[in-house]
Every structure is written in C-alpha cells, then in structure tokens.
Enzyme design. Structure first.
Site, PDB file in Angstrom:
ATOM      1  N   TYR A 143       0.865  -1.184   0.000  1.00 33.97           N
ATOM      2  CA  TYR A 143       0.000   0.000   0.000  1.00 33.97           C
ATOM      3  C   TYR A 143       0.894   1.224   0.000  1.00 33.97           C
ATOM      4  O   TYR A 143       1.867   1.294   0.757  1.00 33.97           O
ATOM      5  CB  TYR A 143      -0.891  -0.006   1.251  1.00 33.97           C
ATOM      6  CG  TYR A 143      -1.754   1.229   1.396  1.00 33.97           C
ATOM      7  CD1 TYR A 143      -2.806   1.479   0.509  1.00 33.97           C
ATOM      8  CD2 TYR A 143      -1.532   2.144   2.428  1.00 33.97           C
ATOM      9  CE1 TYR A 143      -3.603   2.603   0.654  1.00 33.97           C
ATOM     10  CE2 TYR A 143      -2.338   3.268   2.573  1.00 33.97           C
ATOM     11  CZ  TYR A 143      -3.372   3.495   1.684  1.00 33.97           C
ATOM     12  OH  TYR A 143      -4.173   4.613   1.825  1.00 33.97           O
ATOM     13  N   ASP A 238       9.369   2.973  -0.658  1.00 36.40           N
ATOM     14  CA  ASP A 238       8.358   3.614   0.161  1.00 36.40           C
ATOM     15  C   ASP A 238       8.627   3.223   1.611  1.00 36.40           C
ATOM     16  O   ASP A 238       8.237   2.148   2.067  1.00 36.40           O
ATOM     17  CB  ASP A 238       6.955   3.178  -0.286  1.00 36.40           C
ATOM     18  CG  ASP A 238       5.871   3.819   0.562  1.00 36.40           C
ATOM     19  OD1 ASP A 238       6.217   4.539   1.519  1.00 36.40           O
ATOM     20  OD2 ASP A 238       4.683   3.601   0.258  1.00 36.40           O
ATOM     21  N   LYS A 266       4.708   8.992   8.732  1.00 33.39           N
ATOM     22  CA  LYS A 266       4.591   8.399  10.071  1.00 33.39           C
ATOM     23  C   LYS A 266       5.633   8.949  11.063  1.00 33.39           C
ATOM     24  O   LYS A 266       5.463  10.045  11.561  1.00 33.39           O
ATOM     25  CB  LYS A 266       4.618   6.878   9.988  1.00 33.39           C
ATOM     26  CG  LYS A 266       3.469   6.350   9.090  1.00 33.39           C
ATOM     27  CD  LYS A 266       3.261   4.869   9.181  1.00 33.39           C
ATOM     28  CE  LYS A 266       2.300   4.326   8.153  1.00 33.39           C
ATOM     29  NZ  LYS A 266       0.907   4.324   8.527  1.00 33.39           N
TER      30      LYS A 266
HETATM   31  C1  LIG Z   1       4.034   2.127   3.124  1.00 29.11           C
HETATM   32  C2  LIG Z   1       3.012   3.220   3.154  1.00 29.11           C
HETATM   33  N1  LIG Z   1       3.019   4.162   2.198  1.00 29.11           N
HETATM   34  C3  LIG Z   1       2.140   5.168   2.193  1.00 29.11           C
HETATM   35  C4  LIG Z   1       1.169   5.276   3.155  1.00 29.11           C
HETATM   36  C5  LIG Z   1       0.187   6.404   3.122  1.00 29.11           C
HETATM   37  O1  LIG Z   1       0.482   7.294   4.165  1.00 29.11           O
HETATM   38  P1  LIG Z   1      -0.662   8.270   4.732  1.00 29.11           P
HETATM   39  O2  LIG Z   1      -1.667   7.425   5.399  1.00 29.11           O
HETATM   40  O3  LIG Z   1       0.104   9.166   5.681  1.00 29.11           O
HETATM   41  O4  LIG Z   1      -1.195   9.033   3.571  1.00 29.11           O
HETATM   42  C6  LIG Z   1       1.110   4.313   4.168  1.00 29.11           C
HETATM   43  C7  LIG Z   1       0.060   4.382   5.209  1.00 29.11           C
HETATM   44  O5  LIG Z   1      -0.196   3.475   5.934  1.00 29.11           O
HETATM   45  C8  LIG Z   1       2.056   3.261   4.168  1.00 29.11           C
HETATM   46  O6  LIG Z   1       2.055   2.319   5.122  1.00 29.11           O
END
Ligand SMILES: Cc1ncc(COP(=O)(O)O)c(C=O)c1O
Length: 428
Positions: A143, A238, A266
């Site tokens: 994700y 990511d 985060k």
């Molecule tokens: C690996 C990863 N990328 C992107 C995101 C998206 O981040 P946000 O919820 O701050 O938009 C998340 C959210 O859980 C994530 O775990």
C-alpha cells in the site's frame, strides 16, 4: 447499558461515512464497535469508557517513542506559541532536511509534504517527469497511500493493464500501473526484459507492512535495484512505515540497498502530519521551482508538525535505541509464538526492528497469496479476546503491528500472559 464508545460510534455514523475518517478504523475486518480513545501515555491508551490498553498500533506507526512523550509535547508547545503556520520557509525545515539527509544518505535532497500519500504521489510524478515514461510497477499487497495511480490490482497477466481497486479511478489511469507478486524475482526480470524501457519507476515497501508483515526474500530488493539500473527506471523505496523504525536509516540501511528516491511519513512527524520524499539530486532537480514537475502544499513543512517530528527523530538517534526496540519486539513475538505452541494453535510470527507480523498459519507467509491463506476467523477471534484483555492490536489480519520504546518488560509480559489465556481458550 450502552457504553460511551458505542454511543459515539452510533452518532458518528450519522455524520461521518462509516463513523470514521479512515476506513480500517471502522473494525469492518474484525467486526464489532471501534474503540474511541481519549488519552495516551507511553505504551498505554485509555478509551472513552476509561478502559486501559497496551497499544500495539501506535497510530499506525508514528508513535515510536510512545504517546505524549514529554520532549515531543514540549517541542510542539514551544513552537505553537510562535504561530501555527507561515506558508513560508522556516529554520526548522532546514534542520529537518539536514537531519534526514544525514540519517538516510541516499536522500541527497528532500521535500516535505503532509502525508505519506502525498509523498508517494509526488515521487511517482517526479519519476515520470524525470524519465519521460508513464508506466509504473508496484507489488501486490503493498500500500502506498490512496493516489489514483496506486489504487490498482493486478490484471490477468504481467503484461495486461492494471485494474482499478477502487471505484472512481479511471481505467485509463490504472492502465499505466503494473502489479506483480512481492518477492517474485523472475516475474520482475521477465517484465523488464519485455518493457523495461517504458517503465518510469518501481515503487516498493522494502519490508511490506500493509498485508500483515512480509519481508523481502532471495535478493528481491537487489533484483529491483539491478533491473532499475539496467533499464534507467527510478527505484522508489516507500519507507513511510519502515523509515526510522527498522533501523535509523530505514530498510535501505538494514538491507544495504540504495534506492533513487525514498518516501517517508509516520515517524518523521512523530504523530503530526509530516511526509517527505527525496533522493538523487539530479532527479530532485526536475521538481518545481527548479524543474518542470509541479508539486506544492499550503501546510508543507508546517512548523509545529516539523517540531514534533524533529523531537521524535532526535530521540530515535539515542545510542542503542533500535537494538532495544528490536529486542523488545522480538521478545513479544517469540512469547506469542511460544504461547500458541503451548496451546497447540497454528500460529507463527516474526519481527523486523520495531515492526511485527503474527499469522494464524503454520509457516511465515512470503507473499500476498500466502497471507490470504492464513486463518482470518482465528485472527478475528484472537483480536477481540485480546481487546477484552486490554491489548490493542491492529483491527485487521492484514496489518503489521508496532512496538514503541515506551513498552516495558512488564507490558510485554502482560501481553504474553493475556495471549496464553486466549490461545488456551481457542484450543479448548
Ligand atoms: C508504506 C506506506 N506508504 C504510504 C502510506 C500512506 O500514508 P498516509 O496514510 O500518511 O497518507 C502508508 C500508510 O499506511 C504506508 O504504510
């Protein structure tokens, strides 16, 4: 008597779709009423009915030093009195840029945004602008936030167009996104052999934490690095979840693989909204105002949010911080696995730094497909029994768990003891 949690949930549902501002919070996967929290301190949370929990969600990752850490709270208070936002550069942003580029050296330059979604969406636009190519490759079960191009599932074969995984995403947008299975090196090599020169970027969670926890196997990350280098595609790690959590320099430090771009979220905001993307200077030079790729944000680099993030990042740099966090996380997972074994329940678990995965499956899964074979009903039962016992786990079998530096030996012991009772009851 109806609990205050239940009352709040019923009222919220009339004004907020599903009663929540992010879908997983609605407990749809596990059933039941979501917990409404009013207070947190260290490893503990209190809900609206004054029930106390040991927290293994940590706001989905950011709370790595625990809730309401005095140094983080003080940094927020000190900054807030000088205005909440300027929409203009601040010295704090420079301090954040210096610190992050030092901790994550592949990030030669960085830009701050306000969420992980913004970070990945911007990094992909940048990779496309830099390469002049449209196609992107992602992996099943990863994700990367909710930007249109990333809400895509695999088509019927590696070379078919991606299919939107959400209504509202035009098929034309999804068509540029290809999806392969995580850890499938041969499929990646095959795809690049066929259309490598059309691929703008590969985006991957270097440790996958959005399908429960799946770790890279058999040189998967090295394969991605090799293919991207050979075909001139941009490799994006990511690290929204893994950044500062699995090691001070994220998964790229842990596995020794250097991506071209990295996305963060985060922990970098310590619980306030901060995200970031950055990497090779020559790629970042394509970004406005230097280059033709547009990206902007009214609250980007917000001083209060950056102050919370900086205070958190200073704490995670303490000597032995990650070794201690990893040891505590491992102890918790080992304790759960042992407890399940004692009761004869089919269960496995693993951890990477301060992230963990537990599975109602005999063997640790290595892909989305294997994750889907675990016993979801058993997880849901376990989740609710643990919740009753005051242990707050992620309300889904498809999420990684998080331990913070505030979790004590006693917290972990209490968690294991609660699990022993639950497993015994499940086996009975
Ligand atoms: C690996 C990863 N990328 C992107 C995101 C998206 O981040 P946000 O919820 O701050 O938009 C998340 C959210 O859980 C994530 O775990």
């Amino acid at each position: 008597m109806t609990s205050r949690n239940q009352q709040l949930f019923e009222q919220s549902q009339s004004l907020i779709p599903g009663g929540v501002n992010s879908p997983v919070r609605a407990f749809r996967s596990v059933g039941g009423t979501p917990v409404f929290f009013k207070r947190g301190l260290g490893s503990r949370l209190w809900d609206e009915d004054d029930k106390e929990y040991i927290d293994y969600v940590g706001s989905w990752g950011p709370m790595i030093v625990g809730h309401a850490h005095p140094e983080v709270v003080a940094a927020v208070q000190k900054t807030a009195v000088n205005s909440l936002s300027f929409g203009a550069p601040t010295a704090l942003e420079l301090e954040m840029a210096e610190l992050v580029t030092k901790l994550v050296p592949s990030m030669e330059q960085i830009r701050l945004v306000s969420s992980g979604t913004e970070a990945t969406m911007s990094a992909i636009r940048l990779a496309r602008g830099f390469t002049g190519r449209s196609r992107i490759l992602k992996f099943e079960g990863c994700y990367h936030g909710h930007a249109d191009a990333l809400l895509v599932k695999a088509g019927s074969g590696a070379l078919t167009f991606g299919q939107p995984s959400s209504a509202g995403v035009p098929p034309e947008v999804a068509a540029h996104t290809l999806t392969l299975a995580y850890n499938d090196n041969a499929a990646v090599e095959d795809l690049f052999r066929r259309i490598g020169n059309d691929i703008a970027c590969v985006i991957v969670e270097p440790v996958a934490g959005n399908m429960n926890l799946v770790v890279p196997q058999n040189g998967f990350l090295q394969t991605l690095r090799n293919q991207c280098t050979q075909y001139g595609a941009v490799l994006i790690f990511d690290e929204v979840m893994t950044g500062f959590r699995v090691a001070p320099g994220g998964a790229q430090q842990l596995y020794g693989i250097k991506p071209d771009l990295t996305t963060l979220g985060k922990v970098i905001g310590g619980g306030l909204p901060v995200g970031a993307f950055g990497g090779r200077k020559d790629i970042m030079a394509s970004l406005a105002p230097l280059g033709p790729v547009y990206q902007a944000g009214t609250l980007s680099g917000n001083p209060v949010a950056v102050a919370a993030g900086l205070a958190t990042l200073k704490l995670v740099q303490a000597d032995g911080f990650h070794a201690k966090l990893a040891a505590a996380t491992r102890k918790m997972v080992d304790g759960l696995v042992e407890a399940a074994k004692g009761a004869g329940v089919k269960f496995s678990g693993q951890s990477v730094g301060g992230m963990f995965g537990v599975y109602f499956a005999e063997n640790i899964p290595n892909s989305y497909e294997e994750i889907m074979q675990a016993d979801k009903n058993a997880f849901n039962h376990f989740f609710h029994a643990m919740l009753d016992a005051g242990i707050y786990l992620a309300p889904s079998a498809f999420e990684a768990g998080f331990v913070s530096a505030a979790h004590s030996d006693e917290d972990i012991q209490l968690t294991i003891e609660a699990a022993q009772k639950v497993f015994r009851a499940m086996a009975a």
